[in-house]
Write an enzyme that holds these catalytic residues in place. Structure first.
Site, short mmCIF file in Angstrom:
data_model
loop_
_atom_site.label_atom_id
_atom_site.label_comp_id
_atom_site.label_asym_id
_atom_site.label_seq_id
_atom_site.Cartn_x
_atom_site.Cartn_y
_atom_site.Cartn_z
N ASP A 1 -8.67 2.56 -3.28
CA ASP A 1 -8.20 3.15 -2.04
C ASP A 1 -8.23 4.68 -2.04
O ASP A 1 -7.86 5.33 -3.01
CB ASP A 1 -6.78 2.70 -1.71
CG ASP A 1 -6.30 3.32 -0.41
OD1 ASP A 1 -6.87 2.98 0.63
OD2 ASP A 1 -5.39 4.16 -0.46
N HIS B 1 0.84 -1.20 0.00
CA HIS B 1 0.00 0.00 0.00
C HIS B 1 0.87 1.25 0.00
O HIS B 1 1.25 1.77 1.05
CB HIS B 1 -0.90 -0.03 1.24
CG HIS B 1 -2.03 0.94 1.19
ND1 HIS B 1 -3.27 0.65 1.70
CD2 HIS B 1 -2.13 2.19 0.68
CE1 HIS B 1 -4.08 1.69 1.52
NE2 HIS B 1 -3.40 2.63 0.91
N HIS C 1 -5.60 -1.05 5.57
CA HIS C 1 -5.45 -0.29 6.84
C HIS C 1 -6.55 -0.53 7.87
O HIS C 1 -7.30 0.40 8.23
CB HIS C 1 -5.28 1.21 6.58
CG HIS C 1 -6.16 1.77 5.48
ND1 HIS C 1 -7.52 1.64 5.47
CD2 HIS C 1 -5.83 2.47 4.37
CE1 HIS C 1 -8.00 2.25 4.40
NE2 HIS C 1 -6.99 2.76 3.71
N ASP D 1 0.76 2.49 3.72
CA ASP D 1 -0.12 3.59 3.31
C ASP D 1 0.68 4.90 3.24
O ASP D 1 0.20 5.97 3.61
CB ASP D 1 -1.33 3.75 4.25
CG ASP D 1 -2.44 4.57 3.60
OD1 ASP D 1 -2.28 5.01 2.44
OD2 ASP D 1 -3.47 4.78 4.27
N LEU E 1 2.49 6.64 -4.65
CA LEU E 1 3.69 7.22 -5.26
C LEU E 1 3.37 8.52 -6.00
O LEU E 1 4.27 9.22 -6.45
CB LEU E 1 4.34 6.22 -6.22
CG LEU E 1 4.96 5.00 -5.54
CD1 LEU E 1 5.52 4.02 -6.56
CD2 LEU E 1 6.06 5.41 -4.56
N ARG E 2 2.06 8.82 -6.12
CA ARG E 2 1.58 10.12 -6.61
C ARG E 2 1.83 10.39 -8.09
O ARG E 2 1.32 11.37 -8.63
CB ARG E 2 2.17 11.28 -5.80
CG ARG E 2 1.85 11.22 -4.32
CD ARG E 2 0.38 11.47 -4.04
NE ARG E 2 0.12 11.54 -2.60
CZ ARG E 2 -0.90 10.94 -1.98
NH1 ARG E 2 -1.76 10.21 -2.69
NH2 ARG E 2 -1.07 11.05 -0.70
#
Lengths: 310, 176, 427
Positions: C150, C56, C230, C303, C59-60
């Site tokens: 997510d 999870h 999560h 996360d 990396l944008r």
């Protein structure tokens, strides 16, 4: 006292000193010159991210009576659109040379964030942050209660105060619970279960779902405004049902002690949480609250801006 | 630290009696006289002076309290203090002969603040100043009209006026 | 080039010499038995684990390269001991097509630092309305096996059911962000006595548990694979326990921050502690630790959610949700679980490498440390104590909630495909 973003910033003696000083501040209204030179040359900025004409003019009057220069900065933004960035605004005010910032904000914690940031050196006064706190309102309520019900006391011990209505979303209620505790008053929160916060059992006060059962015990009742947007969000079935159970009318007022007081932070929904008759009755101190608001805010400004160059 | 007694109880009493007489003499009687004590030390002294004048004149002389906290010029330098209530008999200072009373006259700044506080209340005919101790070191062009005792001191010394109404004893100490 | 790890405690157990060559472990011998290598690392008192695998990671890239890029995120991963990360789909454009996942996969390959496995979106644009082309992503070069919206919950029960069914064809798994929308409208933090005091809109545990319960039942109904992202509440732990007892094919992850931090950190309104799901009550934290130790929760996933300064330097309500995680995850687990609880380094290998690789169906990672295994490895100093300095991060962002905290144990070297991708003090 470095800032006032929460009643928790105050010790009991500081709170009492603010109330005592507010009494002196009130005297200025009776003088030939209705102004004090105390904060001459100081700059107080009213920073309002949320509209509130009443609170703004109260702080404005307070600062002006102490001879401070007042700048009003209306930086409107909502939780939907971020609007003016708090950091940029703060740094602008710092550059202007603000000595104190009175901040009203839609976000809970905004005043504390500003006070604890290194964006600005000014003293921060919380004029209402989201659903968190409104400390000067609680101080003016305490001042009003003390003047009328306990003029020979420093604190409010022996008094039992009811706060009625939308406790869940009320910054006024949060600050009042803290301050009434600090000043040794008893406090009971009265609302339907949907409008009482989670974990209220751990707050230092009583609570009840039934206004009528509490009335005979109370020395004063604070009626909270029911916000328009709550009325359609399933917190209660209808305004009529709310008003029937939690509205303050003459019948209910007559069940209270004869000397008991009615307070409301304003603006009122007449006919909803309070009837016009009650609002205008002899037991109502709603207009005194407004007058006292100026004195208390003068006192707070004086306390915060004293000794800052020591 | 060394402390010595500059004035004892009888000295203080004599000073008060003398100041009372001087006030009467200077103002040709007690007509329109208003004695105002500056908190905290000035208040009991003003009461004593007023009482003495009343005795001499056999009439009540008006006496009150003038708080100056919110008129000080050192707000930024000192923590907030709770002001005391200003009490003016009949709420009248206009056309009165006001005698301000304080325990110690030092820089003169307190008296300057008192003059502002008084002006905010009205327009007295005359303002005079009575102090128990004048220790010098003036920072403003202010001089007393009535002095209990001149006590030349250095800046470092401190003067502690104790009055029975507040401290349970009448004496003036100098500490150096 | 051959690399000798000398006197290394494999899984924290007996010391061995390990020779790596050609991307594989070629020899494991008693200490001192191997003498020839191009490069020798003295690993005395260091623990060797299989390279960590994160299920999870945000990396944008593409879209928010100001917060993180695949390259900067990969660097942060190597510092954290990771050799593989799963890049979440909520980029701009969303990773909901074969084109986007192949682009992300390719950029990952280019880094030569970690394997970057894209997670595919479950629904088009993460909008929850229409299934994305899951099979096309599975068949692409990226070989996507994990699908997740997510950041958003797949709330529609029918869509969730269909997704679970559909991925059975290619052994996929749906990773659910469990958050009931109406119960969390404008929610800012855990719902509790504290949220009431702070005047922040609460986020009740049940908003997570209601979705977890439903999805477990759906997973049982269609006999598919479900993964819970999560997990943050003790109620979720109970639901997972019951599901596992019934042999339902559900796995779950917990983040390092939910293992360490509780809601008390929200006091003071520092948005670095604003995260989704929110930091919970200490009772939840303790329940999550125990669940991880007992295997009820299968893996630790970071996360990792980088945000630029301006998105965190604001009023609480205006701030973005999310925290960094890659660089400190192992230290948190080491401090909380290994030193704080009865958790072995084999357990760490299981929850941070083996099990995540298995859930993601990436057999080249999380292999047992043995001769012939891929040389994806993580070297840990188990006893070193240090204070976190967020300023030294190689991430492009600085929203590190552990700033100033003291941890015990950290990665000191990372080996990816036989190459040193990180060595403490090195370059």
């Amino acid at each position: 006292m470095k800032h006032l973003y929460s009643i928790n910033n105050l010790s009991k003696s500081e709170a009492i000193s603010i109330l005592d000083t507010a009494k002196s501040m009130a005297e200025v209204g009776g003088k030939a010159v209705k102004k004090l030179p105390t904060l001459l040359g100081r700059t107080v900025v009213n920073l309002f991210f949320e509209d509130s004409t009443r609170t703004r003019i109260s702080f404005e009057a307070a600062a002006k009576r102490l001879s401070a220069d007042v700048i009003t900065f209306s930086a409107k933004g909502s939780s939907v659109s971020k609007g003016e960035n708090l950091k940029d605004t703060a740094q602008t005010l710092e550059a202007i040379g603000a000595d104190a910032v009175v901040i009203r904000h839609w976000a809970s914690g905004a005043a504390e964030t500003l006070a604890q940031s290194n964006w600005i050196n000014a003293k921060v006064i919380n004029a209402g942050d989201g659903t968190h706190e409104h400390p000067t309102q609680a101080l003016l309520d305490a001042f009003t209660l003390r003047e009328s019900l306990a003029p020979n006391q420093k604190d409010l011990s022996g008094l039992k105060i009811g706060i009625v209505g939308d406790i869940l979303h009320s910054r006024v209620a949060r600050s009042n619970v803290l301050l009434l505790n600090l000043l040794n008053a008893q406090c009971v929160l009265i609302a339907p279960p949907t409008l009482l916060p989670i974990g209220i059992e751990n707050w230092n006060c009583q609570y009840s779902y039934d206004l009528d059962s509490q009335l005979a015990e109370l020395d004063a009742v604070m009626m909270l405004r029911v916000q328009q947007e709550r009325m359609n969000a399933a917190f209660f079935p209808s305004t009529r049902e709310y008003s029937r159970d939690f509205g303050l009318n003459s019948t209910r007022l007559s069940q209270m002690k004869p000397q008991s007081l009615v307070l409301h932070p304003g603006p009122m929904n007449r006919g909803m949480e309070i009837t016009a008759e009650v609002a205008d009755s002899n037991q109502s101190v709603i207009r005194s609250q407004v007058t006292n608001g100026v004195s208390v805010r003068m006192s707070v400004l004086y306390h915060l801006l004293s000794g800052d160059a020591a | 630290m060394k402390t010595h007694l500059a004035l004892e109880s009888p000295d203080i009493s004599r000073a008060i009696v003398r100041i009372a007489h001087e006030i009467l003499e200077n103002n040709k009687g007690s007509e329109n006289l208003l004695i105002l004590g500056i908190p905290s030390g000035g208040v009991p002294l003003a009461n004593r002076i007023a009482k003495k004048i009343s005795e001499i004149e056999n009439r009540d002389v008006k006496c009150g309290v003038l708080d100056i906290t919110l008129y000080r010029d050192d707000v930024r330098l000192r923590p907030a203090r709770t002001p005391q209530e200003t009490q003016i008999p009949n709420n009248k200072v206009d056309a009165m002969i006001v005698v301000l009373v304080d325990d110690v006259l030092f820089s003169g700044r307190t008296i300057r603040a008192a003059l502002d506080a008084l002006t905010a209340l009205g327009r007295p005919k005359k303002v005079q100043l009575a102090v128990l101790i004048d220790r010098g070191h003036r920072e403003l062009p202010i001089r007393p009209d009535y002095v209990g005792k001149n006590l030349p001191t250095s800046q470092e010394q401190s003067i502690n006026v104790k009055l029975s109404e507040i401290d349970g004893i009448d004496e003036v100490e100098v500490t150096s | 080039m051959s690399l000798l790890l000398s006197k290394v405690n494999v899984y924290g157990e007996a010391a061995k010499d390990i020779l790596v060559n050609g991307g594989e472990i070629v020899e494991i011998k008693s200490p001192g038995a191997i003498s020839k290598a191009d490069k020798v690392l003295d690993c005395t008192n260091k623990v060797l684990l299989p390279g960590l695998v994160d299920l999870h990671t945000h990396l944008r890239q593409p879209g928010r390269e100001d917060a993180e890029t695949i390259l900067s995120g990969a660097r942060a991963a190597t510092r954290g001991g990771y050799t593989a990360v799963h890049a979440m789909a909520n980029t701009d454009p969303v990773a909901d097509s074969a084109g986007v996942v192949e682009q992300v996969f390719g950029l990952g390959e280019d880094t030569q630092l970690v394997s970057v496995y894209p997670v595919g979106a479950v629904t088009v644009e993460l909008a929850g309305k229409q299934l994305a082309e899951l099979k096309a992503m599975a068949d692409s070069k990226a070989q996507v096996r994990i699908f997740s919206d997510d950041g958003k919950c797949v709330e529609d029960s029918v869509i969730m059911r269909r997704a679970l069914e559909y991925v059975k064809a290619f052994d996929g798994v749906i990773a659910q962000h469990a958050q009931e929308g109406r119960l969390t409208l404008n929610a800012q933090m855990n719902e509790s006595a504290l949220s009431s005091t702070l005047g922040l809109t609460g986020w009740p545990n049940v908003a997570e548990e209601a979705i977890v319960a439903r999805d477990i039942l759906l997973c049982e109904l269609v006999n598919s694979r479900l993964h819970i992202c999560h997990a943050s509440t003790r109620g979720t732990v109970e639901l997972l326990k019951r599901a596992k007892e019934k042999k339902i094919n559900v796995t779950a992850e917990v983040t390092p921050h939910h293992l360490l931090l509780d809601e008390e950190y929200v006091k003071g309104y520092d948005p670095v502690f604003k995260v989704n799901p929110p930091l919970r009550h200490l009772d939840d934290v303790i329940s999550l630790r125990n669940a991880l130790a007992e295997g009820i929760i299968d893996v630790v996933a970071t996360d990792h959610a980088p945000h630029p300064k301006e998105d965190k330097e604001t009023e609480w309500a205006a701030a973005a949700f999310g925290m960094l995680g890659l660089e400190n995850a192992l230290s948190v687990v080491s401090t909380v679980m290994v030193h704080g609880q009865n958790f072995s380094w084999r357990d760490v290998a299981r929850v941070m490498s083996e099990k995540p690789a298995e859930i993601g169906r990436k057999p080249e990672h999380g292999q047992k440390i043995s001769e012939g295994a891929r040389a994806n490895l993580c070297l840990v100093d188990p006893e070193v104590e240090f204070i976190v300095n967020a300023g030294t991060s190689v991430s492009l962002s600085r929203n590190n909630p552990y700033q100033g905290m003291k941890f015990k144990g950290k990665p000191v070297a990372t080996i990816f495909k036989g190459n040193l991708t990180y060595q403490e003090g090195g370059n």
